[in-house]
Enzyme design. Structure first.
Site, PDB file in Angstrom:
ATOM      1  N   HIS A  15       0.873  -1.181   0.000  1.00  0.00           N
ATOM      2  CA  HIS A  15       0.000   0.000   0.000  1.00  0.00           C
ATOM      3  C   HIS A  15       0.912   1.234   0.000  1.00  0.00           C
ATOM      4  O   HIS A  15       1.956   1.237   0.679  1.00  0.00           O
ATOM      5  CB  HIS A  15      -0.854   0.076   1.282  1.00  0.00           C
ATOM      6  CG  HIS A  15      -2.117  -0.718   1.270  1.00  0.00           C
ATOM      7  ND1 HIS A  15      -2.601  -1.366   2.393  1.00  0.00           N
ATOM      8  CD2 HIS A  15      -3.033  -0.937   0.295  1.00  0.00           C
ATOM      9  CE1 HIS A  15      -3.740  -1.964   2.093  1.00  0.00           C
ATOM     10  NE2 HIS A  15      -4.034  -1.713   0.832  1.00  0.00           N
ATOM     11  N   ALA A  23       0.332  -8.000  10.774  1.00  0.00           N
ATOM     12  CA  ALA A  23      -0.695  -8.025   9.720  1.00  0.00           C
ATOM     13  C   ALA A  23      -0.325  -7.076   8.585  1.00  0.00           C
ATOM     14  O   ALA A  23      -1.059  -6.951   7.604  1.00  0.00           O
ATOM     15  CB  ALA A  23      -2.060  -7.643  10.296  1.00  0.00           C
ATOM     16  N   CYS A  47      -2.115   3.118   9.011  1.00  0.00           N
ATOM     17  CA  CYS A  47      -3.125   2.158   8.556  1.00  0.00           C
ATOM     18  C   CYS A  47      -4.298   2.063   9.521  1.00  0.00           C
ATOM     19  O   CYS A  47      -5.413   1.729   9.130  1.00  0.00           O
ATOM     20  CB  CYS A  47      -2.530   0.758   8.437  1.00  0.00           C
ATOM     21  SG  CYS A  47      -1.109   0.605   7.378  1.00  0.00           S
TER      22      CYS A  47
HETATM   23  N1  ARG Z   1      -3.663  -7.003   6.568  1.00  0.00           N
HETATM   24  C1  ARG Z   1      -4.083  -5.789   5.931  1.00  0.00           C
HETATM   25  C2  ARG Z   1      -4.062  -5.966   4.425  1.00  0.00           C
HETATM   26  O1  ARG Z   1      -3.190  -6.646   3.941  1.00  0.00           O
HETATM   27  C3  ARG Z   1      -3.245  -4.633   6.348  1.00  0.00           C
HETATM   28  C4  ARG Z   1      -3.712  -3.313   5.815  1.00  0.00           C
HETATM   29  C5  ARG Z   1      -2.821  -2.180   6.151  1.00  0.00           C
HETATM   30  N2  ARG Z   1      -3.390  -0.968   5.755  1.00  0.00           N
HETATM   31  C6  ARG Z   1      -2.743   0.057   5.152  1.00  0.00           C
HETATM   32  N3  ARG Z   1      -3.381   1.159   4.957  1.00  0.00           N
HETATM   33  N4  ARG Z   1      -1.530  -0.097   4.702  1.00  0.00           N
HETATM   34  O2  ARG Z   1      -4.896  -5.456   3.715  1.00  0.00           O
END
Ligand code: ARG
Length: 277
Positions: free
Chosen positions: A169, A259, A265
């Protein structure tokens, strides 16, 4: 905008855990999160943020362990929200809950084509000095999202292509800071995207972090009125931030890193405007 006026959406971690693997951080972490530690870390983050912003909560839902990551609820500007369309089926169940929350809290929902994946403020970040959106693609959000966001929010949107799966992300590797600063991890982007960043952000406003900082998600920071709230940063990066007038605030979020997410996040700023407005 004055940080005291900011409002941030969070989701309590009652159902948080690593129950499936959709990014490299989750590999080997199935069932490995500690509920008590996670709750304490999340509470500390909420407490830290609540000194500078109002915290709004959405009710967590069983079976949706990643709903804590409200950055992925959608993207807002003014009273308009785009609701995320998640790429992975594991997270698609969050969409109706986030949609309902936006509707019940006075946001109008912008139309969005069903076939275009877009993971909200995880992949789309307003610059804090220029009238533009940095729009991540490559792993989760589709490249077509940038043009759609530009139209909806009437603002330039620069597509940024992510190439390192650990930084899936955009908010894991790029953080716009007030005054037009940009903290980022250049190896996470393709060459054209690095060039696009360098064309718009002058060298003296770029804070390029190294891998040691990137891996503790230093770029996954919440900027609030000069404070940079983050999971961790090397002493060198902390000193760099201080020398440019920012105050790093460290709040460990190791359970959530399992995670693939930390401070940024776990939050969604609800009072967003572009610098030009
Ligand atoms: N486990 C989540 C996923 O893979 C983590 C999300 C993290 N969010 C972020 N905005 N980077 O989607």
């Amino acid at each position: 905008m004055n940080a005291a006026q900011q409002s941030i959406l969070m989701c309590p971690p009652h159902h948080f855990g690593v129950d499936y693997v959709i990014n490299p951080w989750m590999q080997g972490q199935l069932g490995q999160t500690d509920r008590v530690v996670a709750l304490r870390q999340w509470d500390n983050l909420r407490e830290t943020l609540s000194a500078f912003a109002h915290i709004a909560l959405i009710e967590p839902q069983p079976g949706l362990p990643d709903m804590v990551f409200t950055a992925n609820a959608g993207m807002v500007c003014g009273k308009v929200a785009v609701v995320s369309r998640f790429r992975s089926p594991e997270r698609q169940g969050e969409e109706p809950f986030f949609r309902a929350w936006f509707e019940q809290n006075g946001f109008s929902i912008a139309p969005w084509p069903k076939q275009i994946c877009f993971e909200g403020a995880g992949d789309a970040l307003f610059d804090r000095g220029r009238d533009l959106i940095w729009s991540g693609c490559g792993f989760r959000s589709d490249s077509a999202a940038a043009a759609l966001l530009a139209t909806i929010f009437d603002c330039e949107a620069i597509p940024i292509r992510l190439v390192d799966p650990r930084f899936y992300h955009l908010d894991t590797c790029l953080c716009p800071l007030s005054g037009g600063w940009l903290m980022y991890y250049p190896p996470a982007f393709d060459a054209a995207s690095v060039a696009a960043i360098e064309r718009r952000v002058p060298a003296e406003k770029r804070i390029a972090v190294d891998e040691a900082d990137a891996l503790q998600f230093a770029c996954n920071a919440v900027d609030l009125g000069g404070r940079v709230i983050m999971n961790g940063a090397t002493p060198a990066l902390q000193a760099r931030l201080r020398s440019t007038g920012f105050t790093p605030v460290l709040t460990p979020l190791s359970e959530f890193l399992k995670a693939g997410g930390t401070a940024k996040c776990l939050t969604l700023k609800l009072r967003e405007t572009t610098p030009a407005r």
